[in-house]
Design an enzyme around this catalytic site. Sequence first.
Site, PDB file in Angstrom:
ATOM      1  N   GLU A 159     -16.571 -33.434 -32.061  1.00 48.00           N
ATOM      2  CA  GLU A 159     -15.178 -33.020 -31.061  1.00 48.00           C
ATOM      3  C   GLU A 159     -15.768 -33.213 -29.652  1.00 48.00           C
ATOM      4  O   GLU A 159     -15.368 -32.640 -28.744  1.00 48.00           O
ATOM      5  CB  GLU A 159     -15.107 -31.399 -31.449  1.00 48.00           C
ATOM      6  CG  GLU A 159     -14.795 -31.049 -32.626  1.00 48.00           C
ATOM      7  CD  GLU A 159     -13.586 -31.562 -33.394  1.00 48.00           C
ATOM      8  OE1 GLU A 159     -12.951 -32.376 -32.860  1.00 48.00           O
ATOM      9  OE2 GLU A 159     -13.457 -31.082 -34.276  1.00 48.00           O
ATOM     10  N   GLY A 160     -16.638 -34.481 -29.470  1.00 45.28           N
ATOM     11  CA  GLY A 160     -17.223 -34.761 -27.949  1.00 45.28           C
ATOM     12  C   GLY A 160     -18.364 -34.225 -27.975  1.00 45.28           C
ATOM     13  O   GLY A 160     -18.629 -32.975 -28.480  1.00 45.28           O
TER      14      GLY A 160
END
Length: 602
Positions: free
Chosen positions: A410-411
Amino acid sequence: MSTDTAKKDLLRGGQFLVKETKSEDVFTPEDFNEEQKMMRDSVKEFVEREIWPNKEEFEKKNYALTEEIMRKAGELGFLGVAVPEEYDGLGMGFVSTMLVCDYISGATGSIATAFGAHTGIGTMPITLYGTEEQKKKYVPKLATGEWFGAYCLTEPGAGSDANSGKTKAVLSDDGKHYSISGQKMWISNAGFADVFIVFARIEDDKNITGFIVENDKENGISFGEEEKKLGIHSSSTRQVFFNETKVPVENMLSERGNGFKIAMNALNVGRIKLAAASLDAQRRVTDLSVKYANDRVQFDTPIAKFGAIKSKLAEMATSAYVGEAASYRAAKNIEDRINIRLEEGASHSEAELKGVEEYAIECSILKVACSEDVQNCADEGIQVYGGMGFSADTPMESAWRDARIARIYEGTNEINRMLSVGMLVKKAMKGHVDLLGPATKVADELTGIPSMDKPDYSELFAEEKEMVAKLKKVFLMVAGSAVQKFGPQLEEHQQLLLAASDILIEIYMAESGILRAEKIAKRNGADSQKEQIAMAKLYLYHAVETVNTKAKEGIGSFAEGDEQRMMLMGLKRFTKYTNMPNVVALRNTIAEKLTSENKYCF
């Protein structure tokens, strides 16, 4: 409560930094209603029956077992908690969806990944951005586990820079379909997915576009071998290749060029859900470590009696407790914001998108904090077990390996750190969060004469709350000066942003822990909550130390001479306790409760 009242009382995203939050205004795990408790207990029972006994199988890359467990989760409704009832979901609130994600994810990272990828980035883009026809066609199958979803964004040359993907979508001459060609990698659930959310670029568009693509090997879709990974061994992760894969034009998701927005909003939800997915793993690792420490005897004494082990157990439990406090605090803010939007007449999709988007800063903060805490927790779990912790015969080894991916999902945490500060500055520029006024007051305070009044700390957490308020001044001092100095070029100073974000993260987490402990102490009496109070104080002590270190780093990077000396004097004032906490006593209080209960008991 009327919509107007709720709006007035509900802080906007990022406003925690400049406005005081009262303990009665935060939601905590102690506030779960009966429906939520029943859902939590049913998920826990499912995990103990279906997942935990198969722990060893998940380490043997048994992908079929993951698919089987996911189908069973679908039959019980767990895959459809966030899906509206009209599409065969349970239509539960945001807090309940967090709760299910939390408790289903702790036993093995393989199921945590499969569940998160399917319910989040696999299903949610259609639920939130799909046309009515698309929702009716795909969402019921995904909500019940009849079909599984996957999300194809990352490419060999497009990771953190997600919008730079090279996958192409070419419209056919008759205008009826797009031909998609390209390579996607690190695709979770690829081995058993029935439908993919695929991002591709049309012509030379600035932004990518989203498509719903059904898995059909006769339609130019092929796969790489299962990836050999450090952890999450039974999570299917493969490359997916599209070779002129035909996708009907009606399967475009949202509008042309809207893919990057879809991807980013999906990641916002994914970030807070990833924080939730890190919580039960911490509880479980702490629980097992406490039991082992009570059973393991050395020098004729259970190792749980030794100060070195007490310190570890106390710190592990504290991180879990504060992570819960912060995650559910933000989740309820999001749920309340969604409900306000619904009352104003917004659709479910619009309400959820805007509700989560409002708290994107908090989502990034939680993703970073909880993913790092779960790794530290597992690392200390190995240490408590000693040599046995390094053995694959105990669950600590796989817990440590599984935890490592959370800092990349997620990043990356580096991206999320910089995003949290960047988003806050943008909100300030739009007038959504007033940073300028408070930052100016702090600047004036630096040149003023400090108050010599003796403070009254007789009330529970009075000094701790004052410390949190002072830490907020540190952020405003450092970030305010940095924005003034660098303006729009601030984003080029990544190490400064990283230091500022660590200050921001510690403020939110420490305040959340204090508010949770205060709320339950007011309800049940402080004497019954002395361990929770100790955890809140212990976390704050570490937060103050982190803020002090990171602020020095930041100040040293852009200030010189008298300006630097003045800011460092201010920092010393803002990070000084009147009454230094007895950290050893706090840890002993927490550890003794854990070992007497023989479990994580908060």
